[in-house]
Design an enzyme around this catalytic site. Structure first.
Site, PDB file in Angstrom:
ATOM      1  CG  ASP A  51      -1.804   1.180   1.334  1.00  0.00           C
ATOM      2  OD1 ASP A  51      -2.393   1.543   0.301  1.00  0.00           O
ATOM      3  OD2 ASP A  51      -1.911   1.756   2.425  1.00  0.00           O
ATOM      4  CG  ASP A 103      -1.209   2.132   6.922  1.00  0.00           C
ATOM      5  OD1 ASP A 103      -1.768   1.995   5.812  1.00  0.00           O
ATOM      6  OD2 ASP A 103      -1.081   3.236   7.488  1.00  0.00           O
TER       7      ASP A 103
END
Length: 762
Positions: free
Chosen positions: A453, A652
């Site tokens: 990400d 996250d």
């Protein structure tokens, strides 16, 4: 129908009381609905809603009662708790109930059995190991004392293991419980016989004035197994933490606007499609819907991963469980219950977790063949000695058969992987790496593709002022000062970054005389007698400001990964301001080491494609996917897995949770959300990608150590079992007594533990 008499509305998934006036009969079944709206929809297309209720995304919300499944064998599903018929593991709910306390009955039971039996085990071990040194203690008394102390350990504390061992035989699925029950049972039964009828045994089996007994072996095995089960149950209880965190995001109530204009707070389960709901500043959006009144900035980072709040105006869509940060909104509910984005993410995480194949499955397969082979050898030894061993043949056959079972006791086999895992997890923790399970340690070394990400993983995850571009006649500091003065009246994170940067530079800010937010495009007001406008190109067009002279500079900033705002004063463009999410200092080094290790790196982010490509270019990432939703990340993981790739996902945010759970190895940043960390199998506490390379090194060392331990365990059995069966007796006259068998069993365990401890220097 549920046990309390309530039913589930097949349209919206809400709970309906049995006396509801909204009911309908279809295909011989009675259905009840929460409102006339849901009833009307069902009457038009009943098959559509019944089919939707049977699909995974809705099944968890609509299903009657709780379904229990096995963590290792997800195909096992039943409506009541129990043990898996294949592996003996305790079944757990497919989806946890947020309203109920976690059921830790089994953990409490094992905890009670362990601590109650531990003192007895300690006494038995002392008597067995050092009892002969007590000259005043008669050997027969010592033997009977060990028997009396061991009976409650085996028959009460170890009862669950024998039940599971018996079930493994009934279901024809030999596993570790079969070995444990056979090993402890053989040691205990042999010792009881030796205590009650010592005359049955040759004098050669006597030691220290008595026939050798092995009560301590049975007692220690059961105590250690109870301890291992306690640790395992505690770890397994954390596997539902991700889903519980997701379920906890949804607000419990919603503020519904009634037809007469009054407003009422109602439980979320009473919200229906079409209801008008008010969402005040600081409140969570209750369900998926569309804005009908007002404007505001909504923080969607918990679900989308986008770090900046998104401006919402009339007609814009909003997502349930996201946070309204500033203005008041009125929304029309469009999706409720199982149809919301949050509910679908919950289901994706649950299904991805259940699809994993833990490393213990291999151990069970091996144990299945191993236990069959051991039993066959023991029986062959018994009958061979009985038929061809002469006068004492059946006695020797019994002794040798028992020796085979004792030496094949699964201590070393059971410790082979857990000891390696225990040492590795402790070693990794000192490096800021947390492994959630042994499967992650085993699998990480095989990973060849890494999906990362952007926000919070490659970048810091918070906007920071980058630079100002001034037009002729002004300075960069003046552009920043004017923009910060105006933005003092805004709550937007971009505004906060600008104001914070101005104050850090010591610029004197003026108080805005007027301030107004142009939802979605920027802000304008009066500062120091000048009319200022700060926002995107659309705001400049509304203000009649010419931006043609700075288009190239704005595009260059966007290509660098920054968000760009135009600043105009009294109808004239005075400059640009760029705010960006900075890349972590360690990211470039980490990616370089991962590529050097042969990993294919792929970026997948919810940010715009232009920004994503700009960040990818700076970091040397060629494969970039922008504007991806949680389901898109999950689909990307599945696509790569179908291509034969071993995929690790690094993220996250909550939006990363489904992909983290589905990946072969999910890696969460310790600086991210709890949901991400609970969905992942590996957590980098410091949020530093360089930890992945270190984790892969530990993975390779640990798997090698596990293989060595298993080799030790099987080597001892490969040598010990034939000798215990009497294969050397015809040629050398050697028979392996149970005493030597027990010593060999202990030596194999010591070898395994000692070898695992070498990982402390890895």
């Amino acid at each position: 129908m549920k046990t309390d008499g309530t039913m589930i509305d097949p349209v919206c998934g809400m709970t309906v009381k049995p006396d509801s006036a909204h009911r309908f009969e279809y295909a011989g079944q009675h259905y009840r609905f929460c409102s006339a709206k849901c009833l009307a929809k069902f009457e038009v297309q009943p098959q559509r809603y019944l089919q939707a209720a049977s699909e995974p995304a809705a099944a968890a919300m609509v299903a009657e009662g709780t379904i229990y499944t096995c963590p290792m064998h997800p195909e096992i599903r039943q409506p009541t708790p129990g043990n898996c018929p294949k592996c003996g593991m305790t079944l757990e709910p497919v989806l946890p109930d947020l309203e109920k306390d976690e059921d830790n009955t089994e953990y409490r039971d094992f905890h009670r059995r362990f601590w109650a039996s531990l003192p007895l085990t300690a006494i038995v071990v002392v008597l067995a190991m050092a009892g002969h040194r007590l000259g005043w203690l008669d050997p027969a008394v010592r033997t009977w004392g060990e028997l009396l102390l061991t009976v409650p350990i085996v028959l009460w504390a170890g009862a669950p293991f024998f039940v599971r061992g018996w079930q493994s035989l009934v279901h024809r699925s030999p596993n570790m419980w079969t070995l444990i029950s056979l090993g402890t049972g053989a040691a205990f039964v042999y010792s009881v016989v030796a205590t009650l009828a010592p005359g049955w045994f040759p004098l050669s089996f006597a030691a220290h004035g008595r026939i050798g007994v092995y009560f301590e072996a049975a007692a220690v095995i059961i105590s250690l197994t109870l301890l291992g089960q306690m640790l395992e149950l505690r770890a397994r209880s954390q596997t539902t933490a991700a889903i519980k965190s997701l379920l906890g995001l949804a607000p419990k109530t919603a503020r519904r606007i009634n037809p007469d204009g009054s407003e009422t707070d109602v439980p979320l389960t009473h919200v229906h499609v079409g209801d008008a709901l008010r969402v005040r500043p600081g409140e969570k959006v209750p369900v998926d819907g569309a804005v009908t009144e007002g404007s505001s900035a909504v923080d969607e980072s918990m679900l989308t991963g986008e770090p900046l709040p998104v401006s919402k105006r009339v007609g814009d869509k909003v997502i349930g469980a996201t946070m309204n940060t500033s203005g008041s909104l009125v929304i029309r509910a469009e999706k409720v219950g199982a149809q919301t984005v949050l509910a679908q993410i919950v289901q994706m995480v649950a299904q991805a977790q259940r699809s994993k194949a833990p490393m213990q499955r291999m151990a069970d397969v091996v144990a299945g063949y191993f236990v069959v082979a051991v039993v066959v050898v023991a029986l062959l030894s018994f009958f061979a000695w009985g038929l061809f061993g002469g006068e004492q043949g059946w006695v020797f056959g019994l002794i040798n058969g028992v020796s085979v079972l004792i030496i094949a006791c699964p201590c070393a086999l059971g410790l082979a992987t857990p000891m390696s895992v225990m040492v590795t997890t402790g070693k990794a923790a000192t490096s800021g790496i947390l492994f959630r399970d042994a499967a992650a340690i085993e699998r990480l070394r095989e990973v060849d593709t890494l999906i990362v990400d952007k926000t919070g993983t490659l970048t810091e995850g918070r906007p920071v002022f980058e630079r100002a571009v001034a037009m002729a006649g002004t300075t960069e500091d003046e552009v920043l000062r004017m923009a910060a003065s105006l933005d003092q009246g805004s709550e937007h994170p971009l505004a906060d970054a600008i104001v914070r940067a101005a104050r850090e530079r010591g610029l004197a800010l003026d108080k805005p005389e007027q301030f107004e937010s142009a939802s979605g495009i920027g802000v304008h007001g009066v500062v120091g007698g000048r009319r200022l406008a700060l926002g995107n190109a659309a705001l400049m067009a509304d203000e009649g400001v010419d931006v043609s002279g700075i288009v190239a500079a704005a595009e260059a900033l966007r290509l660098s990964g920054a968000s760009v705002m135009h600043l105009a004063a009294d109808g004239r463009l005075v400059g640009l301001l760029a705010v960006a999410d900075p890349i972590k200092a360690s990211t470039s080094e980490a990616l370089a080491s991962l590529r050097q290790a042969g990993l294919r790196v792929v970026m997948a982010t919810g940010d715009g494609l232009t920004t994503a490509q700009a960040v990818g270019k700076r970091l040397g990432i060629d494969e970039v996917h922008g504007e991806v939703k949680p389901a898109d990340k999950l689909a990307l993981v599945e696509k790569l897995q179908q291509e034969g790739r071993i995929v690790a996902m690094v993220g996250d945010g909550i939006n990363d949770a489904p992909a983290l759970a589905k990946a072969d190895v999910g890696i969460a940043m310790g600086t991210g959300t709890d949901v991400a960390m609970n969905s992942a199998q590996v957590t980098l506490v410091k949020g530093d990608l360089r930890g992945i390379a270190r984790a892969r090194q530990l993975s390779a060392a640990t798997v090698g150590n596990m293989r060595q331990n298993l080799a030790f365990a099987f080597l001892y059995n490969a040598l010990g079992v034939p000798i215990a069966a009497g294969i050397l007796y015809p040629a050398f006259g050697l028979v392996l007594s149970p005493i030597i068998a027990a010593a060999a069993m202990s030596l194999s365990s010591v070898s395994v533990v000692g070898n695992a401890l070498r990982l402390r220097g890895a």
